[in-house]
Scaffold this active site. Sequence first.
Site, PDB file in Angstrom:
ATOM      1  N   TYR A 135      31.261  32.553  34.587  1.00  0.00           N
ATOM      2  CA  TYR A 135      31.048  32.675  36.034  1.00  0.00           C
ATOM      3  C   TYR A 135      31.070  31.280  36.631  1.00  0.00           C
ATOM      4  O   TYR A 135      30.154  30.480  36.415  1.00  0.00           O
ATOM      5  CB  TYR A 135      29.706  33.370  36.283  1.00  0.00           C
ATOM      6  N   LYS A 163      35.197  34.385  36.279  1.00  0.00           N
ATOM      7  CA  LYS A 163      34.945  34.883  37.629  1.00  0.00           C
ATOM      8  C   LYS A 163      35.028  33.681  38.549  1.00  0.00           C
ATOM      9  O   LYS A 163      34.161  32.803  38.533  1.00  0.00           O
ATOM     10  CB  LYS A 163      33.573  35.553  37.722  1.00  0.00           C
TER      11      LYS A 163
END
Length: 297
Positions: A135, A163
């Site tokens: 992330y 992400k």
Amino acid sequence: MRPSWTGVYPAVTTKFKENGDLDIPAFVKNVEFQIESGVSGIILGGSLGESSTLSADEKLQLVEALQPYRSKVPVIMNIAESSTVRAIEAAKKAEEAGADGLMLLPPLLYKADGDETVAYFKEVAASTSLPILLYNNPVDYKIEITVEMFKQLQDVENIEAVKESTRDLTNITRMKNAFGNRFKIMGGVDTLCLEALLLGADGLVAGLVCAFPKETVVLFELAKQGKVEEAVELYRWFMPLLEMDIHSKLVQYIKLCEVYTGIGTEFVRAPRKMITGVEREKITQTIEVALENRPSY
């Protein structure tokens, strides 16, 4: 089911009863609706899932509640820890509980430098056989995973995707230029999701999908089919709702959307409080206008 890191992955909200206990039936109801609407995976225990208020055992309860659905979609558990030891422990327990993959944040609280962050990712990845989605959100978590850092991670086989939430859309092209398809890229900011897809993102990790899964899946499909005009029309309808994803109260706002679409509850855990007064009126008006003009799919 192994994650493909393509399509739409809801970062689902965690459902609570009014007394603050987990509401597993409400949680499962929402996930079932996501699956019926065509999402490609489920991510639980993220920031939208009120991760900071969940115990390690509660996250595992959520993983276990979704075991009957693993033949339909992969179940991904988020790991957000300030200690390498705790992150490794969480990864091992998630795998034991039946998770199909992990979303892994950089270390929290301490602003680790590049070498420390790379070492953290490598140690956690070495502790599990599960595929990992990193992330990359320096806006909220203060650590950017740079292209140079990804170069040090490209030989770690189970780090498969990112992400992308830097808010810098150029980063998608930088990653594609540097690595081709080595890392799948998931657009992570609702208000940039169409742009991310058109620039080559492989999928979305989305927020408003929790209340509007069908519209999010259709937006993804239109973008990938090259139907840009249709995608833009849907995106413009969606944007006032998508703006809620980048607000500090995204949890409360998106949960209220879920109430309006009949697939969620509004209860949150302290220190969050349900919205009231003028703020609530403003958000409900946005939702009601959207529903009045909701496209039919």
